[in-house]
Design an enzyme around this catalytic site. Structure first.
Site, PDB file in Angstrom:
ATOM      1  N   TYR A 105       0.853  -1.190   0.000  1.00 34.95           N
ATOM      2  CA  TYR A 105       0.000   0.000   0.000  1.00 34.95           C
ATOM      3  C   TYR A 105       0.888   1.238   0.000  1.00 34.95           C
ATOM      4  O   TYR A 105       1.884   1.295   0.720  1.00 34.95           O
ATOM      5  CB  TYR A 105      -0.903   0.005   1.245  1.00 34.95           C
ATOM      6  N   ASP A 208       9.269   2.395   0.088  1.00 28.23           N
ATOM      7  CA  ASP A 208       8.269   3.128   0.849  1.00 28.23           C
ATOM      8  C   ASP A 208       8.422   2.706   2.308  1.00 28.23           C
ATOM      9  O   ASP A 208       7.977   1.629   2.709  1.00 28.23           O
ATOM     10  CB  ASP A 208       6.873   2.798   0.303  1.00 28.23           C
ATOM     11  N   LYS A 236       4.680   9.102   8.884  1.00 25.81           N
ATOM     12  CA  LYS A 236       4.206   8.569  10.176  1.00 25.81           C
ATOM     13  C   LYS A 236       5.135   8.895  11.357  1.00 25.81           C
ATOM     14  O   LYS A 236       5.151  10.011  11.838  1.00 25.81           O
ATOM     15  CB  LYS A 236       4.002   7.057  10.056  1.00 25.81           C
TER      16      LYS A 236
HETATM   17  N1  PMP Z   1       2.824   4.075   2.350  1.00 32.27           N
HETATM   18  C1  PMP Z   1       2.636   3.172   3.318  1.00 32.27           C
HETATM   19  C2  PMP Z   1       3.549   1.994   3.390  1.00 32.27           C
HETATM   20  C3  PMP Z   1       1.607   3.322   4.244  1.00 32.27           C
HETATM   21  O1  PMP Z   1       1.404   2.382   5.185  1.00 32.27           O
HETATM   22  C4  PMP Z   1       0.781   4.469   4.165  1.00 32.27           C
HETATM   23  C5  PMP Z   1      -0.339   4.730   5.148  1.00 32.27           C
HETATM   24  N2  PMP Z   1      -0.762   3.690   5.908  1.00 32.27           N
HETATM   25  C6  PMP Z   1       1.017   5.381   3.136  1.00 32.27           C
HETATM   26  C7  PMP Z   1       2.047   5.158   2.251  1.00 32.27           C
HETATM   27  C8  PMP Z   1       0.170   6.605   2.987  1.00 32.27           C
HETATM   28  O2  PMP Z   1       0.437   7.521   3.996  1.00 32.27           O
HETATM   29  P1  PMP Z   1      -0.634   8.629   4.371  1.00 32.27           P
HETATM   30  O3  PMP Z   1      -1.792   7.927   4.990  1.00 32.27           O
HETATM   31  O4  PMP Z   1       0.091   9.538   5.332  1.00 32.27           O
HETATM   32  O5  PMP Z   1      -0.992   9.331   3.107  1.00 32.27           O
END
Ligand code: PMP
Length: 401
Positions: A105, A208, A236
């Site tokens: 994701y 990511d 995060k």
């Molecule tokens: N990449 C990863 C691996 C994530 O887990 C998330 C959110 N859970 C995101 C991107 C997206 O981040 P955001 O919710 O701050 O847009």
């Protein structure tokens, strides 16, 4: 609602152990004095400015921690950072597509949600009715036009697609540990193979690390696993949970595209002073703990995991834990680490039962640790978990009767 350390209290005064921690952002726990003071001090100095005092040290701390970071650019959400990384990769390579992987994701942008592939030789993702990872309202054709979608941990599949289509692949984008797919680790040698294939085909490797960054130790997954990407997305935990900050970090060679303004990076609040103060305070605390904080968090979470698995067994459930030291993901053992439908009901019931007994887990069965966990949190968990499983059993009996 009030929070202290690993605990929060709702408006009725009920106490919870917070293992959701704003989906992993709250790495320090609630109300860490150094963190609060770091932010408050900046707020007393300035509300908003294009040039603050915190961003230089903040970027330096990131570059000191994260192996692939030579330069950093700040944004607000993880979604934002990933799109910036893709744009950089396209600009750097002059190519259009990127490769992504099943169950990974990367935020809620149109080009990254949903899709499935029938033919691995030409893995263009297609939308299908009932796709739980998709959304209504997407712009037409973005999946089909921008990406290939592949199974992860399969270097041969990646090699085949790069052999056939590498001249149009700008980036290979992945979570280095697939937390969103249930906490799956890369197979031995897989990341090294991916690195080699990206280099051979002139594609940028993008990790990511929005979950794993600063959580799998200060240098994230790339430090622990020993493979350095060209670009890294961070978010995060980086800003400690109270404020939204994300970043794309990477090699000077690629990031320079921003410096000479060949790539646009818009955003009114990019690098805002309060967010920079939050990142700086968080990273100073991690630096000063010298790794001890992460070790302690891992120890406490292991205690909590053991209590969870033992209680599950006593109640006749075969539960398994996956993920990383700083974030455990529980699954019912027979189904493995998927988001499979057969797991859906009992997992949902367990999540609800945990909350009903004072334990907040993140969605998708995650228990996020934080640096303020203490032995008393382990005890709190152990006291509550028995009754939580009794509730799950009662609910299942009622539903299946
Ligand atoms: N990449 C990863 C691996 C994530 O887990 C998330 C959110 N859970 C995101 C991107 C997206 O981040 P955001 O919710 O701050 O847009």
């Amino acid at each position: 609602m009030k929070g202290r350390g690993s605990r929060v209290w709702d408006l009725d005064g009920n106490e919870y152990l917070d293992l959701c921690g704003k989906f992993g952002a709250n790495i320090l726990g609630h109300n860490d004095e150094r963190y609060v003071e770091g932010i408050a001090g900046t707020l007393r100095e300035i509300s908003a400015a294009n040039l603050g005092t915190a961003e230089c040290e903040t970027a330096e701390l990131i570059c000191a921690f994260v192996p692939g970071a030579e330069m950093v650019r700040f944004s607000l959400s993880g979604t934002d950072a990933v799109q910036n990384a893709l744009r950089l990769a396209r600009a750097h390579t002059g190519k259009n597509r990127f490769i992504r992987f099943h169950t990974h994701y990367h935020g809620s942008a149109d080009n990254l949600l949903g899709g499935a592939v029938g033919d691995l030789a030409h893995p263009v993702p297609r939308e299908f009715p009932g796709d739980a990872a998709d959304t209504l309202g997407k712009a037409r054709d973005v999946l089909r036009d921008q990406s290939f979608l592949l199974p992860w941990n399969d270097a041969e599949a990646l090699a085949r697609v790069l052999d056939a289509h590498g001249d149009d692949v700008a980036a290979v984008l992945m979570e280095p540990v697939c937390m969103n797919g249930g906490g799956v680790w890369p197979a031995p040698g897989y990341l090294e193979n991916v690195r080699r294939l990206c280099d051979a085909h002139g594609a940028l490797l993008v990790f990511d690390e929005i979950i794993t960054g600063f959580r799998m130790g200060p240098g994230g997954a790339q430090e622990q696993l020993g493979v350095t990407p060209d670009l890294t997305t961070l978010g995060k935990a980086m800003a400690g949970g109270a404020l939204p900050v994300s970043a794309v970090a990477g090699s000077r060679e690629v990031m320079r595209l921003y410096e000479d303004r060949r790539v646009v990076h818009g955003g009114t609040f990019n690098g805002y002073p309060l967010g920079m103060a939050a990142v700086r305070s968080t990273l100073r605390i991690l630096r000063d703990s010298g790794g001890a904080g992460h070790l302690e968090m891992a120890k406490r979470l292991r205690g909590i995991t053991t209590a969870l698995l033992d209680a599950a067994e006593r109640h006749g459930f075969r539960l398994e834990m996956r993920g990383i030291d700083a974030c455990g993901i529980f699954h019912f053992a027979e189904d493995g680490p998927s988001r499979g439908r057969s797991q859906h009901l009992p997992l949902m019931l367990l999540g609800e039962a945990l909350a009903g007994h004072g334990i907040l887990a993140s969605n998708l069965n995650r228990l996020y640790g934080n640096l303020s966990l203490t032995p008393s949190d382990e005890e709190f968990f152990a006291q509550r978990i028995e009754d939580a499983f009794t509730s799950v059993r009662a609910s299942l009996r009622k539903l299946l009767a």
